[in-house]
Write a protein that holds these residues in place. Structure first.
Motif, PDB file in Angstrom:
ATOM      1  N   PHE A 458       0.890  -1.073  -0.016  1.00 56.30           N
ATOM      2  CA  PHE A 458      -0.051   0.062   0.025  1.00 56.30           C
ATOM      3  C   PHE A 458       0.814   1.255   0.075  1.00 56.30           C
ATOM      4  O   PHE A 458       1.879   1.349   0.723  1.00 56.30           O
ATOM      5  CB  PHE A 458      -0.929   0.027   1.075  1.00 56.30           C
ATOM      6  N   GLN A 459       0.697   2.184  -0.852  1.00 59.00           N
ATOM      7  CA  GLN A 459       1.456   3.370  -1.103  1.00 59.00           C
ATOM      8  C   GLN A 459       1.018   4.256  -0.025  1.00 59.00           C
ATOM      9  O   GLN A 459      -0.230   4.682   0.323  1.00 59.00           O
ATOM     10  CB  GLN A 459       1.193   4.137  -2.329  1.00 59.00           C
ATOM     11  N   HIS A 460       1.941   5.104   0.865  1.00 60.96           N
ATOM     12  CA  HIS A 460       1.973   6.144   1.610  1.00 60.96           C
ATOM     13  C   HIS A 460       2.394   7.294   1.219  1.00 60.96           C
ATOM     14  O   HIS A 460       3.331   7.455   0.401  1.00 60.96           O
ATOM     15  CB  HIS A 460       2.761   5.735   3.035  1.00 60.96           C
ATOM     16  N   PRO A 461       1.533   8.385   1.519  1.00 62.40           N
ATOM     17  CA  PRO A 461       1.810   9.775   0.977  1.00 62.40           C
ATOM     18  C   PRO A 461       2.857  10.416   1.608  1.00 62.40           C
ATOM     19  O   PRO A 461       3.476  11.180   1.060  1.00 62.40           O
ATOM     20  CB  PRO A 461       0.625  10.452   1.094  1.00 62.40           C
ATOM     21  N   VAL A 462       3.448   9.851   2.524  1.00 62.03           N
ATOM     22  CA  VAL A 462       4.668  10.616   3.321  1.00 62.03           C
ATOM     23  C   VAL A 462       5.861   9.623   3.573  1.00 62.03           C
ATOM     24  O   VAL A 462       5.483   8.396   3.825  1.00 62.03           O
ATOM     25  CB  VAL A 462       4.298  11.364   4.441  1.00 62.03           C
ATOM     26  N   ARG A 463       6.876   9.985   3.732  1.00 57.35           N
ATOM     27  CA  ARG A 463       7.981   8.994   3.939  1.00 57.35           C
ATOM     28  C   ARG A 463       8.519   8.914   5.513  1.00 57.35           C
ATOM     29  O   ARG A 463       8.032  10.214   6.444  1.00 57.35           O
ATOM     30  CB  ARG A 463       9.341   9.654   3.506  1.00 57.35           C
ATOM     31  N   THR A 464       9.089   7.942   6.127  1.00 56.41           N
ATOM     32  CA  THR A 464       8.931   7.778   7.499  1.00 56.41           C
ATOM     33  C   THR A 464      10.569   8.294   7.958  1.00 56.41           C
ATOM     34  O   THR A 464      11.459   7.800   7.098  1.00 56.41           O
ATOM     35  CB  THR A 464       8.656   6.433   7.706  1.00 56.41           C
ATOM     36  N   ASN A 465      10.492   9.018   8.991  1.00 53.95           N
ATOM     37  CA  ASN A 465      11.890   9.557   9.566  1.00 53.95           C
ATOM     38  C   ASN A 465      12.486   8.263   9.917  1.00 53.95           C
ATOM     39  O   ASN A 465      11.986   7.145  10.376  1.00 53.95           O
ATOM     40  CB  ASN A 465      11.844  10.402  10.457  1.00 53.95           C
ATOM     41  N   PHE A 466      14.106   8.391  10.092  1.00 55.85           N
ATOM     42  CA  PHE A 466      14.624   7.378  10.561  1.00 55.85           C
ATOM     43  C   PHE A 466      14.784   7.248  12.174  1.00 55.85           C
ATOM     44  O   PHE A 466      14.567   6.298  12.743  1.00 55.85           O
ATOM     45  CB  PHE A 466      16.299   7.435  10.134  1.00 55.85           C
ATOM     46  N   ILE A 467      14.715   8.449  12.693  1.00 53.63           N
ATOM     47  CA  ILE A 467      14.568   8.445  14.046  1.00 53.63           C
ATOM     48  C   ILE A 467      13.251   8.878  14.671  1.00 53.63           C
ATOM     49  O   ILE A 467      12.447   9.728  14.125  1.00 53.63           O
ATOM     50  CB  ILE A 467      15.533   9.658  14.781  1.00 53.63           C
ATOM     51  N   PRO A 468      12.649   7.972  15.587  1.00 47.88           N
ATOM     52  CA  PRO A 468      11.306   8.213  16.082  1.00 47.88           C
ATOM     53  C   PRO A 468      11.064   9.305  16.789  1.00 47.88           C
ATOM     54  O   PRO A 468      12.184   9.549  17.717  1.00 47.88           O
ATOM     55  CB  PRO A 468      10.691   6.759  16.771  1.00 47.88           C
ATOM     56  N   ARG A 469      10.100  10.100  16.533  1.00 47.54           N
ATOM     57  CA  ARG A 469       9.872  11.220  17.337  1.00 47.54           C
ATOM     58  C   ARG A 469       9.250  10.872  18.746  1.00 47.54           C
ATOM     59  O   ARG A 469       8.453   9.790  19.051  1.00 47.54           O
ATOM     60  CB  ARG A 469       8.725  12.325  16.445  1.00 47.54           C
ATOM     61  N   LYS A 470       9.610  11.880  19.821  1.00 48.55           N
ATOM     62  CA  LYS A 470       9.009  11.353  21.154  1.00 48.55           C
ATOM     63  C   LYS A 470       7.548  11.751  21.390  1.00 48.55           C
ATOM     64  O   LYS A 470       7.148  12.764  20.757  1.00 48.55           O
ATOM     65  CB  LYS A 470       9.928  12.285  22.297  1.00 48.55           C
ATOM     66  N   VAL A 471       6.926  11.003  21.744  1.00 49.26           N
ATOM     67  CA  VAL A 471       5.461  11.177  22.053  1.00 49.26           C
ATOM     68  C   VAL A 471       5.181  11.793  23.479  1.00 49.26           C
ATOM     69  O   VAL A 471       5.612  11.516  24.333  1.00 49.26           O
ATOM     70  CB  VAL A 471       4.555   9.680  21.860  1.00 49.26           C
ATOM     71  N   PRO A 472       4.407  13.039  23.277  1.00 44.51           N
ATOM     72  CA  PRO A 472       4.252  13.743  24.606  1.00 44.51           C
ATOM     73  C   PRO A 472       3.123  13.084  25.647  1.00 44.51           C
ATOM     74  O   PRO A 472       2.414  12.260  24.919  1.00 44.51           O
ATOM     75  CB  PRO A 472       3.929  15.138  24.085  1.00 44.51           C
ATOM     76  N   GLU A 473       3.128  13.607  26.693  1.00 44.32           N
ATOM     77  CA  GLU A 473       2.059  12.947  27.543  1.00 44.32           C
ATOM     78  C   GLU A 473       0.859  13.178  27.119  1.00 44.32           C
ATOM     79  O   GLU A 473       0.567  14.646  26.726  1.00 44.32           O
ATOM     80  CB  GLU A 473       2.401  13.657  28.899  1.00 44.32           C
TER      81      GLU A 473
END
Length: 623
Positions: A458-473
């Protein structure tokens, strides 16, 4: 959104579906005086939930001494049906005043204390006997003394309790109705029974006939010294204007249609309300967000206001346990297609109650053959999540849900076998089910995976970053457990009324036949679960939490929690089960029902959320 025309079309389809009868089933024509066979199906009790075959008690056997069991389909075997011939002799349009069923005058049937105790135990548990004439089940007419209304019970009571003692119904008055199709052609259109308990000393015999007083003493089942008794029967025929195609109407009398329509209308109102919320809040907010994201002005204000674009580099990051996730979603696709096709076929009248066991048989075979489609889409999803071990994923998809169902039923089957119930699945049937699983379903899932892996992910419209973002509380109401409770209320409200009737059919031996209503409720369920899933995932992304894969599945299945709560409520308020094994059966089968519903609604919610996320991220410009 439903259009007015589509609503009218569905309503007309539902109404018309009641007029259908089973295709390929032709009426049997009888001549006057022709022998009609009476068959026994089983004995059932709502207190034990354990069916028994007719000859599990020392009842009258056929005169030639041979039992002729009808070959049954898979559904009948799993239901515990064991259809067998009986010694009743019935001839078309010929009445019988009173006749001995077996044995002879001055030679009554003699039960020893153990046999008497067994019969008394069945009577105490309020067992019903189910007979068939021309594939028409026997019914007992019940009159409500307060309202004088007539109702129908399936089968007839084996006996009754009075002052702690058991009395058996040993005389049956068979009330049969025929419809004259032509001058010398008769069709059976009605089969009712009146039961009597007659002490052996009250019976008088004259040649082949017998008689007894109107107010006769009942036949006691003596558990201490044994029981001597006669079994007798009488036959009374009557002509009827009922057509052969309408002969099931007495069993399927639609007394609660207003309740169903009220439930449907209420659910549609809730659906429109949800759609309004989705349109007013979600669409307008999204349009504003997308317009601002695509503009080059006020970037800082925009970022402070909302955060769903901020996680664009992580929103399509594969979830943990991706193989398990693909397998669960594949199982959900299989269950969804099986449920949808089964309901549609039943709605069109092809799975009438007259086709005993056909509904369960159709559902099993549909589940098996839907493995091809489930494997295909599960493979594409697994590829999208960058999975590499497709063979292991295919095996897990093909075995995860069936293994839970088969393992639970296999465990419960030991307890049923210990009670010598006809509900115990025979070894040969188990082997047949295993062959369906491993010889058809498993290869089809692998075949689906093979073709799915050859297709593009399935094609995704955006690329995924190498480093995951921190999820806020997160805010407290975005807690998974809170979301489950919030998201499950409305879908449960949509299915609540039909759920009540389905539970009655499963646990109180009643017919369920309103598949037109069930189809409409199923459609409402799919739409409401999809809408709620989209709303919950949108709020989650606005909180910059991109772990939505598993959460969309779990939260969308939240209505299963309410079904679990309702099943507990139903057990304590509607059923009168007190023994261990019936309780265990209820827990096991209801647990499977809740799990199935969770997987079904979770899969629907996941695909709704997945489609929504792909759409909104495709609509914004990502630098």
């Amino acid at each position: 959104m439903f259009s007015i025309q589509s609503i009218f079309f569905i309503v007309n389809l539902i109404i018309c579906s009641y007029g259908f009868y089973v295709p390929g089933v032709a009426p049997v024509e009888y001549r006057k005086g022709q022998r009609i066979e009476v068959r026994a199906v089983k004995m059932t009790s709502i207190h034990t939930q354990l069916p028994y075959e007719y000859y599990s008690l020392p009842l009258c056997i056929p005169k030639n001494g041979t039992f002729q069991y009808k070959s049954e389909n898979l559904g009948e075997v799993l239901r515990g049906d064991r259809i067998v011939n009986t010694p009743y002799e019935i001839h078309m349009a010929e009445n019988i005043k009173c006749k001995l069923l077996c044995h002879k005058q001055n030679n009554p049937m003699n039960w020893n204390p153990d046999e008497s105790d067994k019969v008394a135990s069945r009577i105490e548990h309020e067992y019903f006997v189910h007979l068939l004439v021309d594939n028409l089940p026997v019914a007992t007419k019940i009159v409500n003394t307060d309202t004088s209304e007539h109702s129908i019970e399936q089968g007839y009571r084996l006996g009754f309790m009075s002052k702690g003692k058991a009395y058996i119904n040993n005389h049956l008055k068979l009330l049969l109705k025929y419809h004259k199709h032509s001058q010398d052609s008769y069709r059976v259109v009605g089969f009712e029974v009146e039961t009597y308990s007659v002490d052996k000393n009250e019976l008088t015999f004259a040649d082949d006939s017998c008689s007894f007083p109107t107010e006769s003493r009942p036949q006691l089942v003596n558990e201490d010294t044994g029981t001597k008794l006669y079994f007798t029967y009488s036959v009374e025929w009557g002509e009827s204007d009922i057509e052969w195609a309408s002969r099931w109407d007495i069993y399927l009398g639609m007394k609660d249609v207003q309740i169903h329509w009220f439930s449907i209308v209420n659910s549609i109102v809730v659906l429109f309300f949800l759609s309004g919320i989705l349109t007013m809040i979600m669409v307008r907010t999204l349009r504003r967000d997308i317009a601002r994201y695509n503009s080059d002005e006020n970037i800082e204000d925009m970022i402070e206001e909302t955060g769903w674009k901020l996680v664009h580099g992580d929103v399509f990051r594969p979830p943990p346990k991706r193989m398990l996730f693909a397998a669960v979603i594949g199982s959900g696709i299989q269950i969804f297609l099986m449920s949808l096709i089964t309901i549609v076929i039943a709605m069109l009248g092809m799975l009438s109650p007259a086709s005993r066991g056909a509904l369960m048989t159709a559902a099993i075979f549909l589940y098996v053959f839907m493995g091809l489609i489930a494997g295909y889409y599960s493979a594409r999803l697994y590829n999208t999540l960058k999975g590499k071990q497709w063979k292991q994923a295919a095996f897990l998809t093909a075995t995860l849900y069936p293994a839970i169902v088969f393992g639970t039923c296999f465990f419960l089957n030991f307890f049923i076998m210990g009670k010598h119930s006809s509900g115990a699945v025979p070894f040969s049937t188990m082997m047949a089910l295993l062959c369906l699983w491993f010889c058809i379903s498993l290869p089809l899932v692998y075949l689906g995976y093979y073709f799915g892996c050859r297709k593009q992910p399935f094609q995704h419209p955006v690329r995924t970053n190498f480093i995951p973002r921190k999820v806020p509380e997160q805010i407290w109401y975005m807690n998974t457990y809170v979301c489950i409770l919030m998201a499950g209320i409305l879908p449960f409200g949509a299915v609540f009324i039909e759920l009540f009737f389905i539970f009655n059919a499963l646990w109180e031996n009643q017919f369920y036949y309103l598949f037109g209503f069930l189809f409409l409720v199923f459609c409402i369920l799919v739409i409401s679960v999809s809408q709620i899933s989209i709303v919950m995932v949108y709020f989650q992304l606005c909180g910059e939490d991109y772990h939505w894969w598993w959460k969309s599945f779990i939260i969308s299945g939240g209505s299963a929690v309410y079904i679990l709560i309702y099943s507990i409520f139903y057990f304590f308020t509607k059923l009168e089960i007190t023994e261990f094994i019936p309780t265990l059966l209820y827990i096991g089968y209801t647990g499977l029902m809740v799990l199935t519903f969770w997987i079904l609604t979770g899969t629907i919610g996941f695909f709704a959320a997945y489609t929504f996320i792909r759409k909104i991220y495709a609509a914004v410009k990502i630098d």
